[in-house]
Design a protein around this motif. Structure first.
Motif, PDB file in Angstrom:
ATOM      1  N   PHE A 164      22.942  42.206  38.331  1.00 28.51           N
ATOM      2  CA  PHE A 164      22.449  40.950  38.914  1.00 28.51           C
ATOM      3  C   PHE A 164      23.627  40.287  39.617  1.00 28.51           C
ATOM      4  CE2 PHE A 164      19.416  40.955  35.161  1.00 28.51           C
ATOM      5  CZ  PHE A 164      18.252  41.109  35.901  1.00 28.51           C
ATOM      6  N   ASP A 165      23.557  40.120  40.935  1.00 25.09           N
ATOM      7  CA  ASP A 165      24.670  39.461  41.635  1.00 25.09           C
ATOM      8  C   ASP A 165      24.668  37.960  41.393  1.00 25.09           C
ATOM      9  OD1 ASP A 165      26.000  41.673  42.904  1.00 25.09           O
ATOM     10  OD2 ASP A 165      24.171  41.934  44.063  1.00 25.09           O
ATOM     11  N   LYS A 166      23.467  37.414  41.187  1.00 24.99           N
ATOM     12  CA  LYS A 166      23.339  35.996  40.835  1.00 24.99           C
ATOM     13  C   LYS A 166      23.177  35.928  39.313  1.00 24.99           C
ATOM     14  CE  LYS A 166      20.096  32.251  41.662  1.00 24.99           C
ATOM     15  NZ  LYS A 166      18.717  32.011  42.135  1.00 24.99           N
ATOM     16  N   THR A 167      23.932  35.056  38.649  1.00 22.14           N
ATOM     17  CA  THR A 167      23.847  34.981  37.185  1.00 22.14           C
ATOM     18  C   THR A 167      23.559  33.552  36.732  1.00 22.14           C
ATOM     19  OG1 THR A 167      26.236  34.680  37.083  1.00 22.14           O
ATOM     20  CG2 THR A 167      25.416  36.925  36.794  1.00 22.14           C
ATOM     21  N   ILE A 168      23.289  33.421  35.433  1.00 19.12           N
ATOM     22  CA  ILE A 168      22.983  32.105  34.854  1.00 19.12           C
ATOM     23  C   ILE A 168      24.268  31.464  34.337  1.00 19.12           C
ATOM     24  CG2 ILE A 168      21.713  30.915  33.025  1.00 19.12           C
ATOM     25  CD1 ILE A 168      19.879  32.136  35.159  1.00 19.12           C
ATOM     26  N   ASN A 169      24.596  30.289  34.862  1.00 18.07           N
ATOM     27  CA  ASN A 169      25.828  29.602  34.463  1.00 18.07           C
ATOM     28  C   ASN A 169      25.620  28.198  33.911  1.00 18.07           C
ATOM     29  OD1 ASN A 169      27.960  31.586  35.404  1.00 18.07           O
ATOM     30  ND2 ASN A 169      26.717  31.348  37.253  1.00 18.07           N
ATOM     31  N   LEU A 195      16.212  36.537  39.826  1.00 16.89           N
ATOM     32  CA  LEU A 195      17.542  37.135  39.931  1.00 16.89           C
ATOM     33  C   LEU A 195      17.423  38.518  40.586  1.00 16.89           C
ATOM     34  CD1 LEU A 195      19.061  36.304  36.397  1.00 16.89           C
ATOM     35  CD2 LEU A 195      19.070  34.900  38.469  1.00 16.89           C
ATOM     36  N   PRO A 196      17.831  38.634  41.850  1.00 20.37           N
ATOM     37  CA  PRO A 196      17.727  39.938  42.519  1.00 20.37           C
ATOM     38  C   PRO A 196      18.482  41.019  41.742  1.00 20.37           C
ATOM     39  CG  PRO A 196      18.293  38.216  44.092  1.00 20.37           C
ATOM     40  CD  PRO A 196      18.396  37.603  42.724  1.00 20.37           C
ATOM     41  N   LEU A 197      17.838  42.179  41.593  1.00 22.38           N
ATOM     42  CA  LEU A 197      18.371  43.261  40.758  1.00 22.38           C
ATOM     43  C   LEU A 197      18.642  44.493  41.601  1.00 22.38           C
ATOM     44  CD1 LEU A 197      18.823  44.604  37.898  1.00 22.38           C
ATOM     45  CD2 LEU A 197      16.366  45.062  37.864  1.00 22.38           C
ATOM     46  N   ARG A 198      19.759  45.155  41.323  1.00 23.19           N
ATOM     47  CA  ARG A 198      19.998  46.470  41.944  1.00 23.19           C
ATOM     48  C   ARG A 198      20.646  47.382  40.910  1.00 23.19           C
ATOM     49  NH1 ARG A 198      25.474  46.569  43.895  1.00 23.19           N
ATOM     50  NH2 ARG A 198      26.425  44.542  43.577  1.00 23.19           N
ATOM     51  N   PHE A 199      20.462  48.671  41.104  1.00 22.08           N
ATOM     52  CA  PHE A 199      21.080  49.667  40.227  1.00 22.08           C
ATOM     53  C   PHE A 199      22.147  50.395  41.021  1.00 22.08           C
ATOM     54  CE2 PHE A 199      17.267  48.821  37.875  1.00 22.08           C
ATOM     55  CZ  PHE A 199      17.609  49.053  36.557  1.00 22.08           C
ATOM     56  N   GLU A 200      23.337  50.464  40.477  1.00 23.32           N
ATOM     57  CA  GLU A 200      24.417  51.150  41.171  1.00 23.32           C
ATOM     58  C   GLU A 200      24.830  52.386  40.378  1.00 23.32           C
ATOM     59  OE1 GLU A 200      28.747  49.712  42.369  1.00 23.32           O
ATOM     60  OE2 GLU A 200      27.181  48.623  43.453  1.00 23.32           O
ATOM     61  N   LYS A 201      24.981  53.485  41.101  1.00 23.48           N
ATOM     62  CA  LYS A 201      25.363  54.742  40.473  1.00 23.48           C
ATOM     63  C   LYS A 201      26.687  54.584  39.728  1.00 23.48           C
ATOM     64  CE  LYS A 201      25.350  59.571  41.541  1.00 23.48           C
ATOM     65  NZ  LYS A 201      24.225  60.412  41.508  1.00 23.48           N
ATOM     66  N   GLY A 202      26.709  54.995  38.469  1.00 26.82           N
ATOM     67  CA  GLY A 202      27.934  54.924  37.681  1.00 26.82           C
ATOM     68  C   GLY A 202      28.173  53.571  37.029  1.00 26.82           C
ATOM     69  N   VAL A 203      27.425  52.530  37.439  1.00 30.23           N
ATOM     70  CA  VAL A 203      27.575  51.200  36.845  1.00 30.23           C
ATOM     71  C   VAL A 203      26.331  50.843  36.036  1.00 30.23           C
ATOM     72  CG1 VAL A 203      27.989  48.740  37.265  1.00 30.23           C
ATOM     73  CG2 VAL A 203      28.996  50.447  38.791  1.00 30.23           C
ATOM     74  N   ASN A 220      12.897  44.119  34.929  1.00 29.53           N
ATOM     75  CA  ASN A 220      11.948  43.709  35.968  1.00 29.53           C
ATOM     76  C   ASN A 220      11.525  42.249  35.783  1.00 29.53           C
ATOM     77  OD1 ASN A 220      11.708  46.754  36.037  1.00 29.53           O
ATOM     78  ND2 ASN A 220      10.413  46.200  37.775  1.00 29.53           N
ATOM     79  N   LEU A 221      11.362  41.812  34.543  1.00 27.39           N
ATOM     80  CA  LEU A 221      10.910  40.433  34.305  1.00 27.39           C
ATOM     81  C   LEU A 221      11.962  39.409  34.763  1.00 27.39           C
ATOM     82  CD1 LEU A 221       8.497  38.728  33.258  1.00 27.39           C
ATOM     83  CD2 LEU A 221       9.628  38.697  31.024  1.00 27.39           C
ATOM     84  N   PRO A 222      13.240  39.527  34.326  1.00 31.18           N
ATOM     85  CA  PRO A 222      14.240  38.581  34.862  1.00 31.18           C
ATOM     86  C   PRO A 222      14.394  38.683  36.377  1.00 31.18           C
ATOM     87  CG  PRO A 222      15.296  40.278  33.506  1.00 31.18           C
ATOM     88  CD  PRO A 222      13.826  40.383  33.275  1.00 31.18           C
ATOM     89  N   MET A 223      14.187  39.871  36.932  1.00 32.11           N
ATOM     90  CA  MET A 223      14.215  39.998  38.392  1.00 32.11           C
ATOM     91  C   MET A 223      13.120  39.104  39.006  1.00 32.11           C
ATOM     92  SD  MET A 223      13.618  43.403  40.747  1.00 32.11           S
ATOM     93  CE  MET A 223      11.927  43.677  40.245  1.00 32.11           C
ATOM     94  N   GLU A 224      11.923  39.170  38.420  1.00 30.72           N
ATOM     95  CA  GLU A 224      10.822  38.361  38.945  1.00 30.72           C
ATOM     96  C   GLU A 224      11.029  36.875  38.654  1.00 30.72           C
ATOM     97  OE1 GLU A 224       8.926  39.598  41.018  1.00 30.72           O
ATOM     98  OE2 GLU A 224       8.888  41.754  40.590  1.00 30.72           O
ATOM     99  N   MET A 225      11.909  36.568  37.691  1.00 32.53           N
ATOM    100  CA  MET A 225      12.243  35.162  37.421  1.00 32.53           C
ATOM    101  C   MET A 225      13.184  34.609  38.492  1.00 32.53           C
ATOM    102  SD  MET A 225      12.605  35.135  33.241  1.00 32.53           S
ATOM    103  CE  MET A 225      12.521  33.366  32.944  1.00 32.53           C
ATOM    104  N   MET A 244      21.333  38.563  32.243  1.00 34.58           N
ATOM    105  CA  MET A 244      21.178  37.401  33.141  1.00 34.58           C
ATOM    106  C   MET A 244      22.463  36.575  33.200  1.00 34.58           C
ATOM    107  SD  MET A 244      17.341  36.195  32.008  1.00 34.58           S
ATOM    108  CE  MET A 244      16.869  35.128  33.372  1.00 34.58           C
ATOM    109  N   VAL A 245      23.215  36.560  32.093  1.00 35.35           N
ATOM    110  CA  VAL A 245      24.445  35.764  32.035  1.00 35.35           C
ATOM    111  C   VAL A 245      25.650  36.592  32.489  1.00 35.35           C
ATOM    112  CG1 VAL A 245      26.069  34.605  30.465  1.00 35.35           C
ATOM    113  CG2 VAL A 245      23.603  34.190  30.259  1.00 35.35           C
ATOM    114  N   GLU A 246      25.738  37.836  32.005  1.00 36.02           N
ATOM    115  CA  GLU A 246      26.901  38.677  32.329  1.00 36.02           C
ATOM    116  C   GLU A 246      26.778  39.292  33.735  1.00 36.02           C
ATOM    117  OE1 GLU A 246      29.536  39.550  30.220  1.00 36.02           O
ATOM    118  OE2 GLU A 246      28.867  38.508  28.416  1.00 36.02           O
ATOM    119  N   GLY A 247      25.535  39.522  34.183  1.00 40.05           N
ATOM    120  CA  GLY A 247      25.306  40.132  35.486  1.00 40.05           C
ATOM    121  C   GLY A 247      25.234  41.643  35.444  1.00 40.05           C
ATOM    122  N   ARG A 248      25.732  42.218  34.368  1.00 41.37           N
ATOM    123  CA  ARG A 248      25.686  43.679  34.235  1.00 41.37           C
ATOM    124  C   ARG A 248      25.960  44.073  32.775  1.00 41.37           C
ATOM    125  NH1 ARG A 248      30.190  45.882  38.067  1.00 41.37           N
ATOM    126  NH2 ARG A 248      29.377  44.313  39.471  1.00 41.37           N
TER     127      ARG A 248
END
Ligand code: CP3
Length: 341
Positions: A95-100, A83-91, A76-81, A150-154
């Motif tokens: 984070f679709d947006k990551t830190i590069n 990075l939009p967050l979603r949870f996908e069943k089975g995954v 929740n904290l990095p989301m509020e920083m 935040m870097v890997e995205g998942r």
């Protein structure tokens, strides 16, 4: 009467060894599933203070554990920083947006710890209904573990992207870790101000790093968090938990009160290293909860090893969604029963 859990954190004598379970507010509870069906999605549940309070208190009512842990997520904290967050069943979490690069880090919102006010409101509601004898644990992820997402995205098996950063651009990674650490300290402080009785830092992916890099990129930042909290809140126990680093334990020190022990690390091995300098929390393999016999065997063994030493009963990682509630209750009751003094 004091709180048994808090007393045990500080190594004071208690009438029995207190017990709670990581992920105790979760899918194995039918009353959790009922709320989840009603709300529809996990993240929306974490953003609703009334729901947060209701779910946090469920294991207290159902299992009579000695501590409640805030119902939320380390992401929740990095989301509020930003990075939009979603949870996908089975995954799991994504984070679709990551830190590069540097720019991505500079764009992170430094007001995240204020935007996350639903957590503080939830804590205040929990404390209204939590019995005096029980403690509320607030928490965050470790800067390293949060940064891996935040870097890997998942979730990742190899951690190739963030570990590439460890070896090719450590300065950039330290910049990210510094920023996450700063937010985390402010976040945990506000949880305490709102009523949390203890705080815990979850470092689930510490074991992705070799020894020297673990201390540089994970443990140092956890220590910094602990030090800052202890400086401002002496009476609030700080619990640190890194997973998969049992063999690095002899080098762990710092101003914290409790060390979480994962199930890969034998309790007698941990006790040998730390003696009674810290309270050790753990560490039954969560899959033992599928069998009452296997549960009993472990509880008795752990209680024997830790007899006369600083200890809090817990699992060595989170409880699994398909464990029978009845077995979880059996575990909690048994821990108290066999350690009653
Ligand atoms: O312990 C507790 O009950 C307190 C709440 C808590 C949750 N997550 C609730 C949750 C805590 C402390 C966490 C920590 C967390 N979250 C960690 C560190 C601890 C660990 O388990 O290693 C990590 C790595 C995360 C990230 C995360 N959140 C993952 C990998 C998942 C699983 C996704 C899946 O598909 O199962 C989550 C979701 C999550 N967090 C759930 C709960 C109760 C399940 C949500 C649901 O399906 O209803």
């Amino acid at each position: 009467m004091g709180k048994v859990f808090v007393d045990a954190c500080f190594g004071k004598e208690t009438p029995y060894t207190p017990v709670w379970m990581m992920r105790q507010a979760g899918r194995y509870l039918p009353e959790y599933m009922e709320v989840r069906r009603k709300v529809g999605n996990f993240l929306d549940m974490t953003r609703n203070p009334e729901i947060v309070a209701e779910i946090t208190l469920q294991p207290i009512k159902r299992l009579d554990v000695d501590a409640a842990i805030l119902f939320s997520d380390i992401l929740n904290l990095p989301m509020e920083m930003g990075l939009p967050l979603r949870f996908e069943k089975g995954v799991g979490p994504i984070f679709d947006k990551t830190i590069n690069d540097e720019k991505d880090i500079e764009e992170l919102d430094e007001r995240a710890y204020e935007k996350i006010s639903y957590v503080y409101k939830g804590i205040k509601l929990i404390k209204k209904d939590l019995p005096e004898s029980k403690a509320l644990i607030g928490f965050s992820g470790s800067p390293w573990t949060v940064s891996t997402y935040m870097v890997e995205g998942r979730g990742s098996k190899q951690y190739a992207k963030i570990k590439k950063m460890v070896y090719t651009n450590p300065k950039l990674l330290h910049k990210l870790l510094d920023k996450v650490t700063d937010q985390t300290i402010k976040y945990l402080s506000k949880q305490i101000e709102s009523g949390a009785d203890a705080i815990m830092v979850f470092d689930s992916w510490g074991g992705a790093l070799e020894r020297e890099k673990f201390f540089e990129f994970s443990w140092e930042y956890m220590k910094e968090i602990a030090k800052s909290i202890k400086q401002n809140y002496k009476n609030i126990p700080v619990i640190l938990f890194s997973k998969g680093v049992g063999l690095y334990m002899s080098d762990m020190d710092g101003e914290f009160d409790v060390l979480g022990i994962d199930w890969n690390t034998p309790m007698d091995y941990a006790l040998d290293i730390f003696k009674d300098n810290y309270t050790l929390q753990g560490n039954m393999d969560p899959t033992r909860l599928y069998s009452k016999e296997a549960t009993k065997e472990a509880v008795i063994k752990i209680a024997e090893i830790m007899k006369g030493h600083r200890h809090i009963f817990n699992l060595g990682h989170g409880i699994l969604p398909d464990v029978p509630v009845e077995n979880a209750k059996y575990f909690v009751d048994l821990c108290k029963e066999v350690t009653r003094r």
